[in-house]
Design a protein around this motif. Structure first.
Motif, PDB file in Angstrom:
ATOM      1  N   ARG A  37      -6.397   1.607   6.562  1.00  0.00           N
ATOM      2  CA  ARG A  37      -5.633   1.598   5.191  1.00  0.00           C
ATOM      3  C   ARG A  37      -5.411   2.909   4.732  1.00  0.00           C
ATOM      4  NH1 ARG A  37      -6.840  -3.381   2.837  1.00  0.00           N
ATOM      5  NH2 ARG A  37      -8.906  -4.361   3.451  1.00  0.00           N
ATOM      6  N   LYS A  38      -6.122   3.933   4.842  1.00  0.00           N
ATOM      7  CA  LYS A  38      -5.874   5.303   4.387  1.00  0.00           C
ATOM      8  C   LYS A  38      -4.463   5.659   4.975  1.00  0.00           C
ATOM      9  CE  LYS A  38     -10.227   7.208   3.033  1.00  0.00           C
ATOM     10  NZ  LYS A  38     -11.257   6.407   3.820  1.00  0.00           N
ATOM     11  N   GLU A  39      -4.139   5.396   6.434  1.00  0.00           N
ATOM     12  CA  GLU A  39      -2.881   5.858   6.948  1.00  0.00           C
ATOM     13  C   GLU A  39      -1.639   4.999   6.425  1.00  0.00           C
ATOM     14  OE1 GLU A  39      -4.832   6.538  11.428  1.00  0.00           O
ATOM     15  OE2 GLU A  39      -3.954   4.648  10.911  1.00  0.00           O
ATOM     16  N   ILE A  40      -2.016   3.615   6.130  1.00  0.00           N
ATOM     17  CA  ILE A  40      -0.960   2.915   5.425  1.00  0.00           C
ATOM     18  C   ILE A  40      -0.766   3.478   3.738  1.00  0.00           C
ATOM     19  CG2 ILE A  40      -0.267   0.760   4.405  1.00  0.00           C
ATOM     20  CD1 ILE A  40      -0.469   0.597   7.353  1.00  0.00           C
ATOM     21  N   ASP A  41      -1.782   3.816   3.312  1.00  0.00           N
ATOM     22  CA  ASP A  41      -1.521   4.666   1.751  1.00  0.00           C
ATOM     23  C   ASP A  41      -0.737   5.884   1.950  1.00  0.00           C
ATOM     24  OD1 ASP A  41      -3.139   2.480   0.767  1.00  0.00           O
ATOM     25  OD2 ASP A  41      -4.973   3.410   0.487  1.00  0.00           O
ATOM     26  N   ALA A  42      -1.011   6.618   3.063  1.00  0.00           N
ATOM     27  CA  ALA A  42      -0.470   7.857   3.073  1.00  0.00           C
ATOM     28  C   ALA A  42       1.101   7.656   3.527  1.00  0.00           C
ATOM     29  CB  ALA A  42      -1.104   8.658   4.369  1.00  0.00           C
ATOM     30  N   ILE A  43       1.494   6.588   4.140  1.00  0.00           N
ATOM     31  CA  ILE A  43       2.810   6.322   4.579  1.00  0.00           C
ATOM     32  C   ILE A  43       3.684   5.901   3.244  1.00  0.00           C
ATOM     33  CG2 ILE A  43       4.393   4.711   5.691  1.00  0.00           C
ATOM     34  CD1 ILE A  43       2.409   4.505   7.750  1.00  0.00           C
ATOM     35  N   VAL A  44       2.937   4.993   2.420  1.00  0.00           N
ATOM     36  CA  VAL A  44       3.523   4.534   1.009  1.00  0.00           C
ATOM     37  C   VAL A  44       3.668   5.873   0.072  1.00  0.00           C
ATOM     38  CG1 VAL A  44       3.124   3.009  -1.084  1.00  0.00           C
ATOM     39  CG2 VAL A  44       2.576   2.153   1.518  1.00  0.00           C
ATOM     40  N   ALA A  45       2.733   6.653   0.125  1.00  0.00           N
ATOM     41  CA  ALA A  45       2.767   7.752  -0.866  1.00  0.00           C
ATOM     42  C   ALA A  45       3.821   8.944  -0.427  1.00  0.00           C
ATOM     43  CB  ALA A  45       1.350   8.116  -1.308  1.00  0.00           C
ATOM     44  N   ASN A  46       4.220   8.801   0.874  1.00  0.00           N
ATOM     45  CA  ASN A  46       5.061   9.905   1.361  1.00  0.00           C
ATOM     46  C   ASN A  46       6.266  10.117   0.377  1.00  0.00           C
ATOM     47  OD1 ASN A  46       6.748  11.733   2.575  1.00  0.00           O
ATOM     48  ND2 ASN A  46       6.410  10.774   4.615  1.00  0.00           N
ATOM     49  N   PRO A  47       6.218  11.324  -0.303  1.00  0.00           N
ATOM     50  CA  PRO A  47       7.587  11.431  -1.295  1.00  0.00           C
ATOM     51  C   PRO A  47       8.933  11.551  -0.463  1.00  0.00           C
ATOM     52  CG  PRO A  47       6.053  13.546  -0.818  1.00  0.00           C
ATOM     53  CD  PRO A  47       5.414  12.540  -0.302  1.00  0.00           C
ATOM     54  N   GLY A  62      -0.658   3.998  14.295  1.00  0.00           N
ATOM     55  CA  GLY A  62      -1.989   4.068  13.327  1.00  0.00           C
ATOM     56  C   GLY A  62      -3.028   2.734  13.695  1.00  0.00           C
ATOM     57  N   GLY A  63      -4.106   3.202  13.046  1.00  0.00           N
ATOM     58  CA  GLY A  63      -5.061   2.110  13.203  1.00  0.00           C
ATOM     59  C   GLY A  63      -5.695   2.352  14.752  1.00  0.00           C
ATOM     60  N   GLU A  64      -5.916   3.355  15.277  1.00  0.00           N
ATOM     61  CA  GLU A  64      -6.495   3.729  16.619  1.00  0.00           C
ATOM     62  C   GLU A  64      -8.155   3.131  16.538  1.00  0.00           C
ATOM     63  OE1 GLU A  64      -6.751   7.150  19.963  1.00  0.00           O
ATOM     64  OE2 GLU A  64      -5.647   7.620  18.114  1.00  0.00           O
ATOM     65  N   ILE A  65      -8.908   3.583  15.835  1.00  0.00           N
ATOM     66  CA  ILE A  65     -10.247   3.013  15.701  1.00  0.00           C
ATOM     67  C   ILE A  65     -10.382   1.530  15.910  1.00  0.00           C
ATOM     68  CG2 ILE A  65     -12.656   3.210  14.819  1.00  0.00           C
ATOM     69  CD1 ILE A  65     -11.670   6.011  13.737  1.00  0.00           C
ATOM     70  N   LEU A  66      -9.403   1.046  14.769  1.00  0.00           N
ATOM     71  CA  LEU A  66      -9.571  -0.290  14.660  1.00  0.00           C
ATOM     72  C   LEU A  66      -9.125  -1.158  15.978  1.00  0.00           C
ATOM     73  CD1 LEU A  66      -9.970  -2.777  12.935  1.00  0.00           C
ATOM     74  CD2 LEU A  66      -7.541  -2.509  11.943  1.00  0.00           C
ATOM     75  N   GLU A  67      -7.995  -0.771  16.456  1.00  0.00           N
ATOM     76  CA  GLU A  67      -7.338  -1.680  17.803  1.00  0.00           C
ATOM     77  C   GLU A  67      -8.408  -1.299  18.748  1.00  0.00           C
ATOM     78  OE1 GLU A  67      -5.362  -2.974  20.500  1.00  0.00           O
ATOM     79  OE2 GLU A  67      -4.759  -3.150  18.521  1.00  0.00           O
TER      80      GLU A  67
END
Length: 675
Positions: A37-47, A62-67
């Motif tokens: 989620r944090k990785e996704i938020d960072a992509i969205v928030a990228n200026p 992204g999502g390495e641990i989850l995968e």
């Protein structure tokens, strides 16, 4: 400390099974979801303005641990489950479903993806990058990103419910499989059964502290009993138990679940603007539409049905002449087919099995992969495993470079579902210049060794091993940049090509000579047996084709129209089976309630793909036969254009690059003796 959330410090980054505890899974998956989620938020928030790198690639890697945690968890859920794991699955599945929807329905994220997608023609992307972009964009557009808020919420509810009940479906089937035992105490009831089957049944009974012999619904126990047991009443009892899984109006009944899954899938498709679940699924397949699939299946049916009816009439006449059987029932099919086959070809599995010791067959598959693709397989003891029966291998190329880690798990046990499958614990991909190699596994249910005999395979089991090994090669030889396009991540009706083409080597004298050696004398399988294997390959092929088509048509029946009007599962099935029916119906049995391929696995609206891929594999193998079955140049063409490419380009483009033309169905009809 939770080992699943840290980078593994094991050899080749393999899963440290012995250090993983059941209680690690839920927290690791939750932590994995939070990190993703944090990785996704960072992509969205990228200026910065959205680019292929900062949006599409960032999402893919992204999502390495989850995968990692979820792939280990769900592989164990299939191969080594227990009550605790099943309980965790019920908690984990909705979380993953919700997270998946949070990503796909994230409008700010979709806007970034769309921005990159809209300028794709000016980005100078490679073919693989174009495919990835297309896939990412469609994963949003096809899964509700353009829906208004209320419909997005409805979609979430449906997905959450589907994730729970398809798990419940599978657990019910496993529970029903485990709950049944045929306990025999009278030795006369074993008449006709092979010695190895009797011995295995006795060992099972002894392990449960019972006298006599126990047979179960696990394939290595069930199939020989149905094929060889002379006692017709007991065959009937076992067959009815097998066909009644999930259809017994008890706590494990799957009838309501099946209706619910079909209805929810249809609602989901409609919500997304599709006429049916099949329309939704097939948009991203080689077959493209339900109409095309049905016409493909019905076309094959028209060609196979006359042959099947003729074969069935022959079998019926044979059973009457042999034992005075007036009406051939389902529990007679395998038994009399085997007897007729022995009469026609003087060939039975018991004659062949001594030549197919499991270890020899596996080494045969390894040798053939060596001849075709230059691979070597070395068993290693220092890689952790999830069960003592698993064997582990390092796979290397001709220069000694690591190609893959390979796990093989061959015998039935209580915590393992029936059937055979290939899976992976880690995909292949390239990141920061490092080509990360895959960890691939095949799981089967073959006859266990007994006190006096090694594991000896039926010819059917030999082809099963080669089939799963073909999938494994697709995973092991992967050579793509992105994990989501790697190995078997291809259109579902293309995924069976590498597995089915591999089965062809089991019928070739040159290949059999490499591994079909008598387990006691070392003698190579006699040429007359090989000729008979080849001759009998198309024995009852019409009936076998009808059976496969019946499953494909049932799948289409559930998924290509609104199932809202179906109230009686059995009546619906009977109607779907009518065009392909040969045997009288068994009122106590249903197919759908244990049809795990389509109600729990990934084959919904996709069961036809076995037959579809047979057209591809017959056509592809014809090419090998023209050039020589061990011809390196042809093998390299297949490896470079099919096996290593994964889902990086449209499968028809890859296939034509290998073969020089589109696949021709004549090759299949010729091989099946249906022309």
């Amino acid at each position: 400390m939770n080992v699943l959330t840290k980078k593994f410090t094991t050899i080749h980054d393999t899963a440290p099974f012995s250090s993983i505890k059941n209680e690690d899974f839920l927290p690791a998956i939750k932590q994995g979801i939070d990190a993703a989620r944090k990785e996704i938020d960072a992509i969205v928030a990228n200026p910065d303005a959205p680019t292929f790198e900062n949006t599409i690639e960032a999402m893919t890697f992204g999502g390495e641990i989850l995968e990692r945690a979820s792939s280990i968890f769900f592989n164990l859920h299939s191969a080594e489950t227990n009550d605790e794991i099943q309980k965790i699955a019920m908690e984990v599945s909705p979380l993953l479903s919700e997270f998946g929807n949070d990503v796909r329905l994230n409008s700010a994220l979709f806007e970034r993806v769309k921005a990159v997608y809209n300028q794709k023609d000016s980005l100078n992307l490679t073919e693989e990058q174009k495919t990835l972009l297309d896939k990412q964009y469609k994963s949003f557009a096809r899964n509700g990103a353009n829906l208004p808020e209320d419909k997005k919420n409805k979609l979430r509810e449906i997905d959450m419910e589907l994730s729970k009940i398809s798990l419940q479906f599978g657990e019910n089937v496993l529970a029903e499989t485990n709950a049944y035992q045929l306990h025999i105490t009278n030795e006369a009831d074993l008449s006709g059964l092979p010695e190895g089957t009797i011995e295995a049944a006795r060992e099972l009974a002894a392990s449960l502290e019972k006298e006599g012999w126990i047979f179960t619904l696990d394939y290595p126990s069930y199939v020989p009993f149905m094929t060889y047991a002379d006692n017709r009443e007991l065959r009937k009892e076992l067959a009815i138990a097998f066909g009644a899984k999930g259809f017994q109006k008890n706590e494990f009944d799957n009838q309501e679940i099946v209706l619910k899954i079909a209805k929810l899938r249809h609602q989901r498709a409609e919500l997304l603007g599709y006429a049916s679940h099949a329309n939704f699924v097939l948009e991203e397949r080689m077959a493209e539409s339900p109409e095309k699939v049905k016409s493909f299946l019905n076309d094959l049916l028209a060609k196979a049905k006359p042959a099947a009816q003729k074969e069935f009439a022959e079998l019926t006449a044979f059973a009457k002449e042999t034992d005075g059987i007036d009406h051939l029932e389902k529990w007679d099919g395998a038994y009399y087919s085997e007897k007729l086959k022995q009469k026609l070809f003087n060939l039975d599995d018991e004659k062949l099995k001594p030549y197919f010791k499991l270890e020899n067959v596996l080494n045969g598959a390894f040798t053939i992969a060596g001849k075709l693709y230059g691979l070597t397989f070395e068993e290693v003891q220092d890689i952790d495993k999830y069960h003592k029966d698993v064997t582990t291998y390092e796979v290397k190329d001709e220069n000694g470079n690591l190609v893959a880690i390979f796990y093989a798990d061959f015998f039935p046990r209580k915590g393992k579902r029936n059937g055979a499958w290939m899976t992976s614990f880690k995909s292949q991909y390239v990141k920061e210049g490092v080509n990360e190699r895959p960890h691939v596994s095949i799981v089967c249910n073959f006859t266990k060794p007994t006190e006096t005999k090694p594991s000896l395979l039926t010819f059917n089991e030999v082809t099963t091993l080669f089939h799963e090994f073909g999938h494994a090669l697709h995973g092991m030889l992967a050579d793509t940049i992105y994990p989501s396009l790697s190995g078997t991540s291809v259109y579902w009706d293309f995924v069976e090509l590498p597995s089915q083409v591999m089965e062809n080597w089991c019928y070739e004298p040159q290949a059999l000579a490499l591994f079909a050696h008598h387990y006691q004398t070392g003698e190579v399988i006699p040429m007359e047996y090989i000729n008979k294997i080849k001759e009998s390959a198309s024995f009852q092929e019409g009936m076998a084709t009808m059976r496969q088509l019946s499953f494909g048509l049932l799948d289409m029946g559930w998924h290509s129209a609104d199932p809202g009007g179906i109230t009686d599962l059995k009546a619906f099935e009977t109607e779907q089976f009518a065009p392909t029916q040969l045997y009288p119906d068994v009122k106590e049995n249903a197919m759908s309630t244990a049809f795990s391929h389509i109600f729990q696995g990934g084959y919904s609206s996709g069961y036809y793909s076995y037959k579809w891929a047979e057209v591809l594999d017959a056509d592809a193998f014809e090419y090998f036969q023209e050039k020589g079955i061990f011809d390196r140049e042809t093998a390299n063409k297949f490896k470079d254009n099919v096996l290593s490419k994964g889902g990086t380009e449209h499968p028809m483009i890859l296939y034509k690059r290998f073969r020089g033309h589109e696949p021709r169905p004549e090759a299949l009809l010729k091989r099946a003796g249906l022309l």
